[in-house]
Design a protein around this motif. Structure first.
Motif, PDB file in Angstrom:
ATOM      1  N   ASP A  61      37.701  61.236 -63.223  1.00 18.91           N
ATOM      2  CA  ASP A  61      38.194  60.039 -62.541  1.00 18.91           C
ATOM      3  C   ASP A  61      37.654  58.734 -63.131  1.00 18.91           C
ATOM      4  N   ASP A  71      28.333  57.068 -54.863  1.00 24.31           N
ATOM      5  CA  ASP A  71      28.616  57.036 -53.433  1.00 24.31           C
ATOM      6  C   ASP A  71      28.995  58.447 -53.010  1.00 24.31           C
ATOM      7  N   GLU A  73      30.342  59.546 -50.514  1.00 20.70           N
ATOM      8  CA  GLU A  73      31.609  59.653 -49.781  1.00 20.70           C
ATOM      9  C   GLU A  73      32.802  59.163 -50.582  1.00 20.70           C
ATOM     10  N   ALA A  74      32.626  58.843 -51.837  1.00 20.78           N
ATOM     11  CA  ALA A  74      33.705  58.274 -52.651  1.00 20.78           C
ATOM     12  C   ALA A  74      34.790  59.306 -52.936  1.00 20.78           C
ATOM     13  N   GLU A  75      35.990  58.839 -53.217  1.00 18.89           N
ATOM     14  CA  GLU A  75      37.065  59.726 -53.642  1.00 18.89           C
ATOM     15  C   GLU A  75      36.857  60.183 -55.076  1.00 18.89           C
ATOM     16  N   SER A  76      36.264  59.353 -55.898  1.00 20.14           N
ATOM     17  CA  SER A  76      36.049  59.665 -57.297  1.00 20.14           C
ATOM     18  C   SER A  76      35.038  60.802 -57.468  1.00 20.14           C
ATOM     19  N   HIS A  77      35.407  61.790 -58.261  1.00 18.28           N
ATOM     20  CA  HIS A  77      34.503  62.901 -58.556  1.00 18.28           C
ATOM     21  C   HIS A  77      33.205  62.396 -59.168  1.00 18.28           C
ATOM     22  N   ARG A  79      31.845  59.400 -59.058  1.00 13.82           N
ATOM     23  CA  ARG A  79      31.027  58.548 -58.187  1.00 13.82           C
ATOM     24  C   ARG A  79      30.233  59.402 -57.197  1.00 13.82           C
ATOM     25  N   ARG A  80      30.854  60.456 -56.695  1.00 18.68           N
ATOM     26  CA  ARG A  80      30.106  61.383 -55.827  1.00 18.68           C
ATOM     27  C   ARG A  80      29.003  62.079 -56.616  1.00 18.68           C
TER      28      ARG A  80
END
Length: 283
Positions: A61, A71, A73-77, A79-80
Motif C-alpha cells: 500500500d 498507526d 488502526e490504519a487501512e494501509s498494510h 502503516r499498521r
C-alpha cells in the motif's frame, strides 16, 4: 512479520525485509540462523514485510520506510506494520538491512552522526556513512540507536554476502558475538543536502559515480538525451537512473571522517559547522 528471539528481553535487533524487493536482508539473516552461533546476549531478528517479500514488490500500500511511526488502526498494510515494528524495536539498538540500485558496495545511513551511531558505524565494514537528517521523514532511522545499511546492488548475491558480514559485525559491536576488533573510524561521512529531481522520460541515464565529487559544469545525468549539468560541486548519493520514480537521488557534501565528525558531534558542533573544517577541494 516474522520474529526470532534468542534470550529474554533483547535490547539488540536486526531488521530485514522492510522492502519486499530487497531480499538480501532476509537472505543474510536466514544464512546466519540456519546454524545459529552461541549469542552472548539476547538478540532478536525481524523479517518485516513478509507479504511484500512473497510478491517480490517494494510494498503493498505504501513504502514502509516512509510510514513510521505508523498507526495500528490504519487501512494501509504498511502503516499498521510500522506501528507493530516500532513496538518490537522499542528500547533496542537496531540494524536495518537494505539494498540499492545505485552502488555496489556497503554503506551506512544514520539520522545524524553522534557518539552512539559513530561507535556502531566504526565497527561495520562500510565504504561511507551518510547523514540523512531532514531527508529521513517517516524512516526507521528517525529513531534513536538505529543504523541502516545498504548491502549492495538489489537482487544480487553479493548483497546477501555483504549483508551477512554486516550483521556479524553489528552483533560483534553490540556484544552479541565476540568481537574481533576489525572496525575503522576512518571512513568518510557525507550529508544529504538536496534531492535531485528527474523529469518524466522514456530513458534516464546517470553519468557519475556515487561518493565521487562532481565539479560545476559537468553533465551528471540525462532524461531522453537532455543533459543535467552540475551548477555547483556535489557528491552523488543514492543516485541511479531507475532507483526512484521522481528523483535521480541526492546531492550531498562531505563533512569529514567518522572519527572527526563524531568528536565534533560530542562537542555539540553541527554537521554544517563541521563542514567548515573540511578543505574546500574535498567538499
Amino acid at each position: 512479520m516474522r520474529i526470532r528471539e534468542f534470550g529474554d528481553d533483547p535490547e539488540v535487533a536486526v531488521v530485514a525485509g522492510i522492502h519486499g524487493d530487497e531480499p538480501c536482508g532476509p537472505g543474510a539473516v536466514e544464512s546466519l540462523l540456519a546454524d545459529p552461533p552461541a549469542f552472548g546476549r539476547p538478540v532478536k531478528f525481524v523479517v518485516a514485510n513478509e507479504a511484500a517479500l512473497e510478491r517480490g514488490v517494494r510494498y503493498l500500500d505504501e513504502d514502509l520506510n516512509r510510514a513510521f511511526p505508523g498507526d495500528a488502526e490504519a487501512e494501509s498494510h504498511e502503516r499498521r506494520l510500522a506501528a507493530r515494528l516500532l513496538t518490537e524495536l522499542d528500547g533496542c539498538t537496531t540494524l536495518a538491512l537494505h539494498s540499492t540500485q545505485s552502488y555496489a558496495g556497503p554503506f551506512a545511513l544514520v539520522d545524524t552522526v553522534n557518539p552512539a551511531t559513530a561507535e556502531l558505524c566504526a565497527e561495520l565494514p562500510v565504504d561511507a556513512v551518510v547523514e540523512t537528517d531532514a531527508y529521513a521523514g517517516g524512516r526507521l532511522i528517525d529513531y534513536p540507536r538505529t543504523v541502516e545499511v545498504e548491502c549492495g546492488l538489489q537482487w544480487s548475491e553479493t548483497a546477501v554476502a555483504n549483508g551477512r558480514g554486516l550483521v556479524t559485525a553489528f552483533l560483534e559491536a553490540t556484544g552479541v558475538l565476540p568481537s574481533e576488533g576489525q572496525g575503522s573510524d576512518n571512513v568518510p561521512v557525507f550529508r544529504l543536502t538536496n534531492r535531485v529531481p528527474k523529469a518524466p522520460a522514456t530513458n534516464h541515464e546517470v553519468f557519475v559515480d556515487n561518493f565521487e565529487r562532481v565539479e560545476p559544469g559537468v553533465p551528471f545525468a540525462s532524461a531522453d538525451g537532455e543533459d543535467r549539468v552540475a551548477e555547483e560541486p556535489f557528491y552523488p548519493i543514492l543516485m541511479s537512473a531507475d532507483g526512484y520514480e521522481d528523483v535521480f537521488g541526492y546531492a550531498g557534501e562531505r563533512v569529514g571522517r567518522l572519527a572527526d565528525v563524531a568528536t565534533r558531534a560530542d562537542r555539540g558542533v553541527s554537521a554544517t559547522d563541521a563542514r567548515q573544517d573540511v578543505p574546500a577541494n574535498h567538499r
